[in-house]
Scaffold this motif. Structure first.
Motif, PDB file in Angstrom:
ATOM      1  N   MET A   1      -4.606 -12.021  -4.978  1.00  0.00           N
ATOM      2  CA  MET A   1      -4.788 -13.387  -4.482  1.00  0.00           C
ATOM      3  C   MET A   1      -6.208 -13.912  -4.684  1.00  0.00           C
ATOM      4  SD  MET A   1      -2.223 -15.124  -3.345  1.00  0.00           S
ATOM      5  CE  MET A   1      -0.533 -14.632  -3.640  1.00  0.00           C
ATOM      6  N   VAL A   2      -6.978 -13.253  -5.534  1.00  0.00           N
ATOM      7  CA  VAL A   2      -8.328 -13.762  -5.787  1.00  0.00           C
ATOM      8  C   VAL A   2      -8.512 -14.088  -7.269  1.00  0.00           C
ATOM      9  CG1 VAL A   2      -9.432 -12.703  -3.778  1.00  0.00           C
ATOM     10  CG2 VAL A   2      -9.256 -11.388  -5.898  1.00  0.00           C
TER      11      VAL A   2
ATOM     12  N   GLY B   1       4.666 -12.453  -1.052  1.00  0.00           N
ATOM     13  CA  GLY B   1       4.326 -12.762   0.331  1.00  0.00           C
ATOM     14  C   GLY B   1       3.545 -11.645   0.974  1.00  0.00           C
ATOM     15  N   PHE B   2       3.138 -11.862   2.211  1.00  0.00           N
ATOM     16  CA  PHE B   2       2.394 -10.819   2.923  1.00  0.00           C
ATOM     17  C   PHE B   2       3.372  -9.928   3.690  1.00  0.00           C
ATOM     18  CE2 PHE B   2       0.030  -9.408   6.768  1.00  0.00           C
ATOM     19  CZ  PHE B   2      -0.794  -8.512   6.126  1.00  0.00           C
ATOM     20  N   ALA B   3       4.023 -10.503   4.696  1.00  0.00           N
ATOM     21  CA  ALA B   3       4.933  -9.706   5.522  1.00  0.00           C
ATOM     22  C   ALA B   3       6.345  -9.779   4.943  1.00  0.00           C
ATOM     23  CB  ALA B   3       4.921 -10.237   6.948  1.00  0.00           C
TER      24      ALA B   3
ATOM     25  N   GLU C   1       2.784 -17.461   6.394  1.00  0.00           N
ATOM     26  CA  GLU C   1       3.104 -17.240   4.981  1.00  0.00           C
ATOM     27  C   GLU C   1       2.911 -18.534   4.194  1.00  0.00           C
ATOM     28  OE1 GLU C   1       4.179 -14.306   3.383  1.00  0.00           O
ATOM     29  OE2 GLU C   1       3.783 -13.237   5.251  1.00  0.00           O
TER      30      GLU C   1
ATOM     31  N   ILE D   1     -11.845 -10.541   2.646  1.00  0.00           N
ATOM     32  CA  ILE D   1     -12.444  -9.310   2.109  1.00  0.00           C
ATOM     33  C   ILE D   1     -13.513  -9.674   1.078  1.00  0.00           C
ATOM     34  CG2 ILE D   1     -11.996  -7.240   0.707  1.00  0.00           C
ATOM     35  CD1 ILE D   1      -9.189  -7.149   1.987  1.00  0.00           C
ATOM     36  N   GLU D   2     -13.153 -10.613   0.202  1.00  0.00           N
ATOM     37  CA  GLU D   2     -14.107 -11.063  -0.823  1.00  0.00           C
ATOM     38  C   GLU D   2     -15.364 -11.639  -0.165  1.00  0.00           C
ATOM     39  OE1 GLU D   2     -12.870 -13.519  -4.625  1.00  0.00           O
ATOM     40  OE2 GLU D   2     -13.654 -14.880  -3.104  1.00  0.00           O
TER      41      GLU D   2
ATOM     42  N   SER E   1      -1.708 -13.944   2.748  1.00  0.00           N
ATOM     43  CA  SER E   1      -2.256 -12.970   1.785  1.00  0.00           C
ATOM     44  C   SER E   1      -3.575 -13.454   1.222  1.00  0.00           C
ATOM     45  CB  SER E   1      -1.287 -12.766   0.615  1.00  0.00           C
ATOM     46  OG  SER E   1      -0.151 -12.087   1.035  1.00  0.00           O
TER      47      SER E   1
ATOM     48  N   ILE F   1     -10.764  -5.519  -5.056  1.00  0.00           N
ATOM     49  CA  ILE F   1     -11.478  -6.806  -5.090  1.00  0.00           C
ATOM     50  C   ILE F   1     -12.886  -6.619  -5.657  1.00  0.00           C
ATOM     51  CG2 ILE F   1     -12.386  -8.711  -3.677  1.00  0.00           C
ATOM     52  CD1 ILE F   1      -9.877  -8.541  -1.976  1.00  0.00           C
TER      53      ILE F   1
ATOM     54  N   ALA G   1       0.830  -1.202   0.000  1.00  0.00           N
ATOM     55  CA  ALA G   1       0.000   0.000   0.000  1.00  0.00           C
ATOM     56  C   ALA G   1       0.869   1.259   0.000  1.00  0.00           C
ATOM     57  CB  ALA G   1      -0.909   0.006   1.223  1.00  0.00           C
TER      58      ALA G   1
ATOM     59  N   LEU H   1     -17.612  -8.970   0.965  1.00  0.00           N
ATOM     60  CA  LEU H   1     -18.310  -8.335  -0.164  1.00  0.00           C
ATOM     61  C   LEU H   1     -19.453  -9.197  -0.680  1.00  0.00           C
ATOM     62  CD1 LEU H   1     -15.198  -6.900  -2.010  1.00  0.00           C
ATOM     63  CD2 LEU H   1     -17.081  -5.551  -1.084  1.00  0.00           C
TER      64      LEU H   1
ATOM     65  N   GLY I   1       2.625  -7.313   0.830  1.00  0.00           N
ATOM     66  CA  GLY I   1       1.782  -6.410   1.616  1.00  0.00           C
ATOM     67  C   GLY I   1       0.345  -6.345   1.124  1.00  0.00           C
TER      68      GLY I   1
ATOM     69  N   MET J   1      -7.698  -2.074  -1.014  1.00  0.00           N
ATOM     70  CA  MET J   1      -7.774  -3.545  -0.959  1.00  0.00           C
ATOM     71  C   MET J   1      -9.191  -4.011  -1.300  1.00  0.00           C
ATOM     72  SD  MET J   1      -5.226  -4.249   2.290  1.00  0.00           S
ATOM     73  CE  MET J   1      -5.384  -6.032   2.272  1.00  0.00           C
ATOM     74  N   PRO J   2     -10.214  -3.595  -0.532  1.00  0.00           N
ATOM     75  CA  PRO J   2     -11.572  -3.985  -0.950  1.00  0.00           C
ATOM     76  C   PRO J   2     -11.980  -3.391  -2.297  1.00  0.00           C
ATOM     77  CG  PRO J   2     -11.632  -2.524   0.977  1.00  0.00           C
ATOM     78  CD  PRO J   2     -10.212  -2.952   0.801  1.00  0.00           C
TER      79      PRO J   2
ATOM     80  N   SER K   1      -0.519  -7.951  -2.299  1.00  0.00           N
ATOM     81  CA  SER K   1      -0.669  -9.407  -2.371  1.00  0.00           C
ATOM     82  C   SER K   1      -1.902  -9.857  -1.594  1.00  0.00           C
ATOM     83  CB  SER K   1       0.597 -10.108  -1.883  1.00  0.00           C
ATOM     84  OG  SER K   1       0.580 -10.321  -0.507  1.00  0.00           O
ATOM     85  N   ALA K   2      -2.292  -9.108  -0.555  1.00  0.00           N
ATOM     86  CA  ALA K   2      -3.437  -9.521   0.258  1.00  0.00           C
ATOM     87  C   ALA K   2      -4.757  -8.972  -0.269  1.00  0.00           C
ATOM     88  CB  ALA K   2      -3.238  -9.099   1.711  1.00  0.00           C
ATOM     89  N   SER K   3      -4.786  -8.608  -1.555  1.00  0.00           N
ATOM     90  CA  SER K   3      -6.079  -8.176  -2.100  1.00  0.00           C
ATOM     91  C   SER K   3      -6.285  -8.755  -3.503  1.00  0.00           C
ATOM     92  CB  SER K   3      -6.202  -6.647  -2.054  1.00  0.00           C
ATOM     93  OG  SER K   3      -5.208  -6.002  -2.812  1.00  0.00           O
TER      94      SER K   3
ATOM     95  N   GLN L   1       9.187 -17.510   0.365  1.00  0.00           N
ATOM     96  CA  GLN L   1       8.417 -16.480  -0.350  1.00  0.00           C
ATOM     97  C   GLN L   1       8.805 -16.315  -1.818  1.00  0.00           C
ATOM     98  OE1 GLN L   1       8.860 -13.017   2.271  1.00  0.00           O
ATOM     99  NE2 GLN L   1       6.841 -13.427   3.131  1.00  0.00           N
TER     100      GLN L   1
ATOM    101  N   ILE M   1      -0.207 -22.080  -3.589  1.00  0.00           N
ATOM    102  CA  ILE M   1      -0.783 -20.733  -3.670  1.00  0.00           C
ATOM    103  C   ILE M   1      -0.789 -20.202  -5.107  1.00  0.00           C
ATOM    104  CG2 ILE M   1      -0.505 -18.349  -2.817  1.00  0.00           C
ATOM    105  CD1 ILE M   1       0.572 -19.803  -0.201  1.00  0.00           C
TER     106      ILE M   1
ATOM    107  N   ILE N   1      -6.459 -13.280   3.745  1.00  0.00           N
ATOM    108  CA  ILE N   1      -6.979 -11.923   3.957  1.00  0.00           C
ATOM    109  C   ILE N   1      -7.802 -11.484   2.746  1.00  0.00           C
ATOM    110  CG2 ILE N   1      -6.315  -9.487   4.201  1.00  0.00           C
ATOM    111  CD1 ILE N   1      -3.892 -10.487   5.846  1.00  0.00           C
ATOM    112  N   ALA N   2      -7.239 -11.707   1.552  1.00  0.00           N
ATOM    113  CA  ALA N   2      -7.938 -11.306   0.328  1.00  0.00           C
ATOM    114  C   ALA N   2      -9.307 -11.991   0.233  1.00  0.00           C
ATOM    115  CB  ALA N   2      -7.083 -11.639  -0.898  1.00  0.00           C
ATOM    116  N   LYS N   3      -9.332 -13.284   0.534  1.00  0.00           N
ATOM    117  CA  LYS N   3     -10.590 -14.023   0.435  1.00  0.00           C
ATOM    118  C   LYS N   3     -11.566 -13.608   1.539  1.00  0.00           C
ATOM    119  CE  LYS N   3     -10.417 -16.615  -3.205  1.00  0.00           C
ATOM    120  NZ  LYS N   3      -9.679 -17.867  -3.322  1.00  0.00           N
TER     121      LYS N   3
END
Lengths: 290, 315
Positions: free
Chosen positions: A214-215, A228-230, B168, B180-181, B173, A183, A167, B184, A206, A179-180, A209-211, A248, A258, B176-178
């Motif tokens: 990854m969907v 990775g996240f962190a 990890e 949020i999904e 990641s 998505i 971010a 929604l 960060g 992030m939302p 990747s967490a939004s 990672q 993943i 968290i993303a899922k």
């Protein structure tokens, strides 16, 4: 050394016209340290021809290797409020933005482009890492929304190519809500029954990747990318144990379920083209859809 | 940690008052006068301090260990609470507590970050830092909320998602993303309350809601002020400046139209007045449910998307 660099070199430079000897003809591979000749490196799409390491490439280079015949059309980024927080650390965010814009010739860390891949329509939203570390603020988030809207309107696939540290903290909570928002953009594409593919490149970490990253319906990754996240250092400080060398990496994520595939840069167009054809060709529709 | 530096003179005074109360049985009227004089002074000092908390001070208050935690709200506000555990896949994550229960007469799914209240429980709850399993449990329960058409209430209080090797490996990641999904896609009203610390992706994972409220002295930020300072100022010591710059207070976020309302905390903060604070939260949830009930699934989801898409467009 001073005498050599300050006196002799300028003298030599003044005698020998410098444009005949550009100093970037050769570069070192950051992985194997092998010497790489610039013309060969361009031919290999910035993949080290000694060890296969994928060097970072510009968005322009990337788009031309992804789209059919290297042909694509870029779309103007949507307008957003600039620096609503009036953020200032050691430097004003407004100045950092201007500097990045001057350095890269871009408005923000995102490029939207459309064209075809494997003959199928596709919209690509690609991150420019050289623009403030590819960080996601309002401009990037809004661009993902716009890319999704174009994909839906033109019945095209959406492909995102993150290369981002996360971010853009200079936009505070307005960056976190991307992030939302990103998505939601993906949801619009999925609602329309269109494919959403993520190509994870170095680095994807960060909040990025967490939004939206990854969907994906399908997750591809470039070899060796950090995903990775962190951050590695944060984790090492938290768990106080050494992490494996390949922690990672794209390959590590493939092993952990993943990502679907780690794809060589040279194979990207064929692989994505094949996937899009399998997902989008008309004869596969079930009775229900027809 | 339990003492805030700017509260020191107030705490000293409060200590003296308590001492005097203990001996007042013996000396009667004279001491009672003294006590009421000191109490006046103490409330004056509180008013001074809490009337103009700086963002950095709010960060401290938001993290105060005596603030009511998620479990306190559940205990006080939820009848028939029935805890539910596990992601059906790997583990139960105690950092994100969840269950079924009744708010007023209404069946609800309740979930939230739990930091714990003493050393033992803090370790059990991993200091409120959720692992992928916690977010997958959240996804499971959001689906269940849709299945049984019962609203969701979430309490936000975390420094952030857990940064660990296993987290990890198991896709923090993606989890968290899922999550949020899932928010929604949830076809029932979601109400989120930031009760303490809203720490980045780990917080927003369960805060993509139809109504979002923050307690008066809570914070919500893309990164901790310490983390921000160490990256942008190259030194954690500039955390105060970072707290200012990040605009992370409830008041800042309300003025940016990112939250729906601010819930008052009694003078001196939630850590001094747990019951009153919880009562204020109850009234807010009551009002939000009245606004949102009854609902139509399609328009609820459309409105939720539009709400988030509007963020930042009106600045």
């Amino acid at each position: 050394m001073n005498w050599l660099t300050n006196f002799i070199r300028p003298r030599i430079n003044s005698i020998v016209p410098s444009k005949e000897v550009p100093d970037n003809l050769w570069q070192k591979c950051p992985s194997c340290e092998g010497m790489l000749f610039h013309r060969d490196l361009e031919e290999s799409s910035k993949v080290c021809y000694h060890c296969g390491h994928h060097l970072r490439i510009t968005v322009k280079e990337r788009l031309s290797i992804m789209f059919d015949d290297g042909q694509y059309e870029t779309v103007e980024l949507p307008k957003v409020a600039h620096d609503p927080l009036k953020f200032k650390d050691r430097k004003k965010y407004a100045d950092r933005l201007k500097e990045s814009q001057a350095k890269t010739g871009l408005k923000d860390a995102m490029t939207i482009a459309k064209g075809t891949i494997g003959g199928q329509k596709a919209v690509i939203a690609a991150f420019n890492f050289s623009f403030m570390g590819g960080s996601m603020g309002m401009a990037v988030g809004e661009s993902i929304v716009k890319a999704a809207e174009i994909a839906v309107k033109e019945k095209a696939a959406l492909i995102t190519i993150p290369s981002s540290g996360g971010a853009r903290m200079q936009e505070g909570m307005l960056s976190l809500v991307q992030m939302p928002r990103s998505i939601i953009a993906v949801e619009m594409v999925k609602d329309a029954g269109l494919p959403y593919i993520v190509l994870l490149t170095d680095p994807t970490t960060g909040g990025v990747s967490a939004s939206f990253a990854m969907v994906g319906d399908i997750h591809l990754a470039e070899p060796g990318s950090t995903i990775g996240f962190a951050g590695r250092r944060v984790i090492e400080e938290t768990v106080r144990e050494t992490l494996p060398d390949d922690f990672q990496t794209a390959e590590y994520l493939l092993d952990h379920g993943i990502v679907d595939m780690v794809v060589q840069r040279g194979d990207l167009r064929d692989t994505i083209g094949r996937i899009l054809n399998l997902l989008m060709s008309t004869e596969k529709k079930s009775k229900k859809a027809a | 940690m339990s003492q805030l530096d700017f509260e020191k003179p107030i705490l000293e005074l409060e200590g003296k008052i308590a001492e005097l109360r203990n001996v007042s049985g013996e000396n009667g009227v004279h001491i009672a006068e003294e006590i009421s004089r000191m109490e006046e002074k103490s409330s004056r000092l509180l008013k001074q301090a809490y009337g103009k908390l700086t963002p950095a001070q709010k960060v401290q208050v938001a993290r105060h260990q005596n603030r009511p935690h998620c479990s306190d709200y559940i205990k006080a506000l939820i009848q028939d609470f029935t805890p539910l555990a596990g992601d059906r896949n790997f583990a139960e994550d105690h950092a994100l507590i969840a269950g079924l229960g009744r708010f007023g007469g209404q069946s609800c799914i309740i979930m939230g970050h739990e930091k714990g209240s003493d050393t033992e429980s803090r370790i059990k709850h991993n200091f409120g830092m959720v692992r992928p399993e916690g977010y997958r449990k959240a996804q499971r329960l959001m689906k269940m909320a849709t299945q049984f058409q019962i609203p969701v209430i979430t309490f936000i209080d975390t420094a952030g998602a857990y940064p660990g090797k296993g987290a990890e490996e198991r896709g923090q990641s993606e989890a968290i993303a899922k999550s949020i999904e899932s928010c929604l896609r949830t076809e029932v009203p979601i109400i989120s309350i930031v009760i303490g610390e809203g720490g980045s992706g780990g917080a927003i994972a369960i805060a993509v809601a139809d109504k979002i409220y923050m307690l008066e002295h809570s914070i919500y930020s893309v990164i901790s002020p310490e983390g921000c300072a160490s990256i942008l100022w190259r030194s954690g010591e500039q955390a105060k400046e970072a707290a200012n710059a990040l605009k992370l207070t409830a008041q800042d976020l309300y003025s940016m139209k990112l939250i729906d309302g601010i819930i008052n905390e009694p003078l001196g903060g939630a850590h001094r007045h747990k019951e009153e604070t919880i009562k204020n939260v109850k009234d807010t949830i009551d009002g939000a449910l009245q606004d949102l009930l009854p609902w139509d699934a399609k328009s609820l989801i459309r409105t939720r998307r539009e709400k988030f898409l509007a963020f930042g467009r009106n600045l």
